[in-house]
Scaffold this motif. Structure first.
Motif, PDB file in Angstrom:
ATOM      1  N   ALA A  92      15.673   6.405 -19.647  1.00  0.00           N
ATOM      2  CA  ALA A  92      14.900   7.492 -18.603  1.00  0.00           C
ATOM      3  C   ALA A  92      16.052   8.546 -18.499  1.00  0.00           C
ATOM      4  CB  ALA A  92      14.921   6.604 -17.437  1.00  0.00           C
ATOM      5  N   GLY A  93      17.178   8.278 -18.338  1.00  0.00           N
ATOM      6  CA  GLY A  93      18.086   9.509 -18.215  1.00  0.00           C
ATOM      7  C   GLY A  93      18.087  10.327 -19.251  1.00  0.00           C
ATOM      8  N   ALA A 125      15.099  12.233 -19.363  1.00  0.00           N
ATOM      9  CA  ALA A 125      15.104  13.461 -18.254  1.00  0.00           C
ATOM     10  C   ALA A 125      15.931  14.629 -18.733  1.00  0.00           C
ATOM     11  CB  ALA A 125      15.515  12.717 -16.792  1.00  0.00           C
ATOM     12  N   PHE A 130      13.805  16.700 -21.584  1.00  0.00           N
ATOM     13  CA  PHE A 130      12.776  17.152 -20.732  1.00  0.00           C
ATOM     14  C   PHE A 130      13.351  18.567 -19.720  1.00  0.00           C
ATOM     15  CE2 PHE A 130       9.805  18.314 -17.230  1.00  0.00           C
ATOM     16  CZ  PHE A 130       8.800  18.392 -17.969  1.00  0.00           C
ATOM     17  N   ALA A 131      14.586  18.455 -19.370  1.00  0.00           N
ATOM     18  CA  ALA A 131      15.121  19.593 -18.786  1.00  0.00           C
ATOM     19  C   ALA A 131      15.644  20.625 -19.718  1.00  0.00           C
ATOM     20  CB  ALA A 131      16.217  19.061 -18.012  1.00  0.00           C
TER      21      ALA A 131
END
Length: 149
Positions: free
Chosen positions: A14-15, A18, A21-22
């Motif tokens: 998940a990290g 993220a 995506f950033a």
């Protein structure tokens, strides 16, 4: 109670997602990659000089770059800085109700020619340019100044 290896793996995935995506959004915002939803509109002004002789014509073009709809508005206002008087004004707003809305790369350029009515009075001028996509609500604004001697 310590987490299991499975919980740590899920948290790491998940990290990582993220972070990816950033980075993706950041690249789109800088126009390094073309992602229509995340690419902001940017205005480019070509041909406007910083200094003009009194009575000289000033010609420039405003181009919208980015992605969005074909329904937009453009407002360009030149004011004389000494007295705040409006030297010129242009406003065009599409009526989205009567057009087929499409999305894609902006294909928009508007040219302006300022003659003796604007350029006949010496002083500093400010040109305020506002562009708005009336469907996607993306906006851009640019302010330029020039001097007439």
């Amino acid at each position: 109670m310590p987490g299991t290896k499975k919980q740590y793996a899920i948290a790491a995935a998940a990290g990582g997602a993220a972070a990816v995506f950033a980075i993706f959004v950041a690249l789109a915002q800088t126009n390094a990659i073309a992602v229509p939803y995340f690419t902001p509109v940017a205005l480019q002004v070509d041909g406007l000089k910083e200094k003009y002789a009194a009575g000289e014509n000033a010609s420039f073009a405003v181009t919208a770059n980015g992605y969005g709809s074909n329904c937009h508005s453009l407002e360009v206002e030149a004011t004389h800085n000494d007295n705040g008087e409006r030297a010129s004004y242009y406003n065009k707003e599409d009526d989205c109700r009567f057009m087929t809305i499409t999305h894609g790369k902006y294909n928009f350029t508007q040219s302006f020619d300022y003659g003796s009515k604007v350029m006949g009075k010496a002083g500093m001028y400010t040109v305020d340019i506002k562009f708005k996509d009336l469907v996607d609500n993306k906006e851009a604004r640019v302010t330029k100044t020039f001097e007439v001697k």
